[in-house]
Scaffold this motif. Structure first.
Motif, PDB file in Angstrom:
ATOM      1  N   PHE A  81       2.816   8.142   6.216  1.00 11.66           N
ATOM      2  CA  PHE A  81       4.109   8.022   5.530  1.00 11.66           C
ATOM      3  C   PHE A  81       3.898   7.501   4.113  1.00 11.66           C
ATOM      4  O   PHE A  81       4.416   8.062   3.151  1.00 11.66           O
ATOM      5  CB  PHE A  81       5.043   7.081   6.303  1.00 11.66           C
ATOM      6  N   LEU A  82       3.121   6.429   3.984  1.00 14.52           N
ATOM      7  CA  LEU A  82       2.888   5.841   2.669  1.00 14.52           C
ATOM      8  C   LEU A  82       2.174   6.829   1.749  1.00 14.52           C
ATOM      9  O   LEU A  82       2.525   6.959   0.576  1.00 14.52           O
ATOM     10  CB  LEU A  82       2.083   4.544   2.785  1.00 14.52           C
ATOM     11  N   LEU A  97      -0.288   1.864  -9.941  1.00 11.14           N
ATOM     12  CA  LEU A  97       0.105   1.165  -8.717  1.00 11.14           C
ATOM     13  C   LEU A  97      -1.105   1.039  -7.802  1.00 11.14           C
ATOM     14  O   LEU A  97      -1.667   2.053  -7.369  1.00 11.14           O
ATOM     15  CB  LEU A  97       1.223   1.925  -8.005  1.00 11.14           C
ATOM     16  N   LYS A  98      -1.493  -0.192  -7.527  1.00  9.35           N
ATOM     17  CA  LYS A  98      -2.592  -0.425  -6.593  1.00  9.35           C
ATOM     18  C   LYS A  98      -2.019  -0.426  -5.178  1.00  9.35           C
ATOM     19  O   LYS A  98      -0.998  -1.068  -4.914  1.00  9.35           O
ATOM     20  CB  LYS A  98      -3.274  -1.759  -6.898  1.00  9.35           C
ATOM     21  N   VAL A  99      -2.661   0.305  -4.280  1.00  8.74           N
ATOM     22  CA  VAL A  99      -2.212   0.402  -2.893  1.00  8.74           C
ATOM     23  C   VAL A  99      -3.334  -0.076  -1.990  1.00  8.74           C
ATOM     24  O   VAL A  99      -4.480   0.356  -2.135  1.00  8.74           O
ATOM     25  CB  VAL A  99      -1.822   1.858  -2.535  1.00  8.74           C
ATOM     26  N   GLU A 100      -2.999  -0.974  -1.076  1.00 10.29           N
ATOM     27  CA  GLU A 100      -3.957  -1.459  -0.072  1.00 10.29           C
ATOM     28  C   GLU A 100      -3.394  -1.164   1.309  1.00 10.29           C
ATOM     29  O   GLU A 100      -2.229  -1.443   1.574  1.00 10.29           O
ATOM     30  CB  GLU A 100      -4.169  -2.970  -0.205  1.00 10.29           C
ATOM     31  N   VAL A 101      -4.214  -0.601   2.184  1.00  6.49           N
ATOM     32  CA  VAL A 101      -3.812  -0.342   3.557  1.00  6.49           C
ATOM     33  C   VAL A 101      -4.668  -1.237   4.450  1.00  6.49           C
ATOM     34  O   VAL A 101      -5.871  -1.015   4.583  1.00  6.49           O
ATOM     35  CB  VAL A 101      -3.973   1.149   3.929  1.00  6.49           C
ATOM     36  N   LEU A 102      -4.034  -2.246   5.024  1.00 10.32           N
ATOM     37  CA  LEU A 102      -4.740  -3.167   5.903  1.00 10.32           C
ATOM     38  C   LEU A 102      -4.769  -2.648   7.335  1.00 10.32           C
ATOM     39  O   LEU A 102      -5.756  -2.798   8.045  1.00 10.32           O
ATOM     40  CB  LEU A 102      -4.082  -4.549   5.861  1.00 10.32           C
ATOM     41  N   THR A 104      -2.356   0.356  10.096  1.00  4.63           N
ATOM     42  CA  THR A 104      -1.248   1.300  10.220  1.00  4.63           C
ATOM     43  C   THR A 104      -0.615   1.149  11.598  1.00  4.63           C
ATOM     44  O   THR A 104      -1.202   0.540  12.500  1.00  4.63           O
ATOM     45  CB  THR A 104      -1.712   2.750  10.010  1.00  4.63           C
ATOM     46  N   ALA A 105       0.584   1.711  11.738  1.00  2.24           N
ATOM     47  CA  ALA A 105       1.310   1.664  13.002  1.00  2.24           C
ATOM     48  C   ALA A 105       2.206   2.892  13.079  1.00  2.24           C
ATOM     49  O   ALA A 105       2.469   3.544  12.069  1.00  2.24           O
ATOM     50  CB  ALA A 105       2.149   0.391  13.081  1.00  2.24           C
ATOM     51  N   THR A 106       2.688   3.184  14.262  1.00  2.00           N
ATOM     52  CA  THR A 106       3.627   4.285  14.429  1.00  2.00           C
ATOM     53  C   THR A 106       5.017   3.797  14.060  1.00  2.00           C
ATOM     54  O   THR A 106       5.467   2.753  14.542  1.00  2.00           O
ATOM     55  CB  THR A 106       3.609   4.797  15.879  1.00  2.00           C
ATOM     56  N   LEU A 136       1.083  -2.704  -3.856  1.00  2.00           N
ATOM     57  CA  LEU A 136       1.790  -2.369  -2.633  1.00  2.00           C
ATOM     58  C   LEU A 136       0.779  -2.468  -1.505  1.00  2.00           C
ATOM     59  O   LEU A 136      -0.282  -1.854  -1.566  1.00  2.00           O
ATOM     60  CB  LEU A 136       2.362  -0.949  -2.722  1.00  2.00           C
ATOM     61  N   ARG A 137       1.114  -3.257  -0.497  1.00  4.59           N
ATOM     62  CA  ARG A 137       0.192  -3.475   0.629  1.00  4.59           C
ATOM     63  C   ARG A 137       0.892  -3.052   1.918  1.00  4.59           C
ATOM     64  O   ARG A 137       2.021  -3.462   2.177  1.00  4.59           O
ATOM     65  CB  ARG A 137      -0.175  -4.956   0.697  1.00  4.59           C
ATOM     66  N   LEU A 138       0.216  -2.215   2.701  1.00  4.55           N
ATOM     67  CA  LEU A 138       0.719  -1.788   4.005  1.00  4.55           C
ATOM     68  C   LEU A 138      -0.048  -2.531   5.078  1.00  4.55           C
ATOM     69  O   LEU A 138      -1.277  -2.489   5.115  1.00  4.55           O
ATOM     70  CB  LEU A 138       0.536  -0.276   4.179  1.00  4.55           C
ATOM     71  N   ASP A 139       0.685  -3.205   5.950  1.00  3.93           N
ATOM     72  CA  ASP A 139       0.072  -3.917   7.068  1.00  3.93           C
ATOM     73  C   ASP A 139       0.831  -3.520   8.331  1.00  3.93           C
ATOM     74  O   ASP A 139       1.863  -4.110   8.660  1.00  3.93           O
ATOM     75  CB  ASP A 139       0.117  -5.429   6.845  1.00  3.93           C
ATOM     76  N   GLY A 140       0.345  -2.486   8.986  1.00  6.05           N
ATOM     77  CA  GLY A 140       1.027  -1.973  10.172  1.00  6.05           C
ATOM     78  C   GLY A 140       2.312  -1.270   9.782  1.00  6.05           C
ATOM     79  O   GLY A 140       2.295  -0.270   9.082  1.00  6.05           O
ATOM     80  N   SER A 141       3.434  -1.846  10.208  1.00  7.07           N
ATOM     81  CA  SER A 141       4.731  -1.252   9.871  1.00  7.07           C
ATOM     82  C   SER A 141       5.400  -1.972   8.707  1.00  7.07           C
ATOM     83  O   SER A 141       6.536  -1.657   8.364  1.00  7.07           O
ATOM     84  CB  SER A 141       5.651  -1.277  11.095  1.00  7.07           C
ATOM     85  N   ALA A 142       4.711  -2.925   8.109  1.00  6.40           N
ATOM     86  CA  ALA A 142       5.294  -3.702   7.010  1.00  6.40           C
ATOM     87  C   ALA A 142       4.695  -3.312   5.669  1.00  6.40           C
ATOM     88  O   ALA A 142       3.486  -3.149   5.529  1.00  6.40           O
ATOM     89  CB  ALA A 142       5.080  -5.194   7.245  1.00  6.40           C
ATOM     90  N   ILE A 143       5.568  -3.158   4.689  1.00  9.27           N
ATOM     91  CA  ILE A 143       5.158  -2.935   3.306  1.00  9.27           C
ATOM     92  C   ILE A 143       5.494  -4.190   2.530  1.00  9.27           C
ATOM     93  O   ILE A 143       6.607  -4.710   2.624  1.00  9.27           O
ATOM     94  CB  ILE A 143       5.891  -1.725   2.678  1.00  9.27           C
TER      95      ILE A 143
END
Length: 176
Positions: A81-82, A97-102, A104-106, A136-143
């Motif tokens: 999605f992200l 924009l720096k993006v970090e993906v820690l 992911t989740a459904t 912008l940091r994605l941690d599971g279902s949280a941005i």
């Protein structure tokens, strides 16, 4: 007579399909030519840049066209999605924009409404000091983003049933 937004929404999916077909031809031909060249040759390097540009253009146009598509809901990996919405978010931020993906989740975000609400959220990044890049940091279902939500952005996210909060100059949204 139908209204323009409805007509445009009806064209979004066919337009995206047509663009996918055009990019597939473009990329396949560029890759075929590149495969015939030694990697260190100047033209191979140029073709590599052209391929990268074509991929980035495809992602940006795909993300932009999604904004006009009719409402849909379905489960998706938060990382996918992200990645789908990132090109328009990065464009709207107006800075790299720096993006970090820690992790992911459904998730099952209502689209394109969530995409548009996140686009509204990017306006807050324009107020960051010059030395502080947007993150912008994605941690599971949280941005989580490192800027405060602009006026109305939290309310728009809450109307979509998402948990959203802003404190200490940062904003957190739970997508599902």
């Amino acid at each position: 007579m139908t209204d323009a937004p409805a007509r445009l929404a009806g064209l979004a999916r066919p337009m995206q399909h047509a663009m996918n077909n055009l990019y597939m031809v473009l990329q396949a031909n560029l890759e075929a030519v590149q495969a015939t060249l030694p990697p260190e040759e100047r033209n191979a390097v140029r073709l590599g840049r052209a391929l990268q540009g074509a991929r980035e253009m495809e992602a940006l146009i795909r993300a932009y066209l999604r904004l006009g598509r009719p409402h849909e809901e379905g489960q998706v990996d938060s990382g996918k999605f992200l990645e789908a919405v990132r090109p328009v978010l990065a464009l709207a931020v107006g800075k790299p924009l720096k993006v970090e993906v820690l992790a992911t989740a459904t998730i099952a975000p209502p689209r394109p409404e969530v995409d548009l609400a996140l686009l509204d959220l990017t306006a807050g990044a324009r107020g960051l000091p010059p030395g502080q890049p947007p993150l912008l940091r994605l941690d599971g279902s949280a941005i989580e983003v490192n800027w405060p939500a602009p006026e109305g952005a939290l309310e728009a996210l809450a109307e979509l049933g998402l948990q959203a909060s802003s404190q200490d100059g940062a904003t957190r949204i739970v997508l599902g």
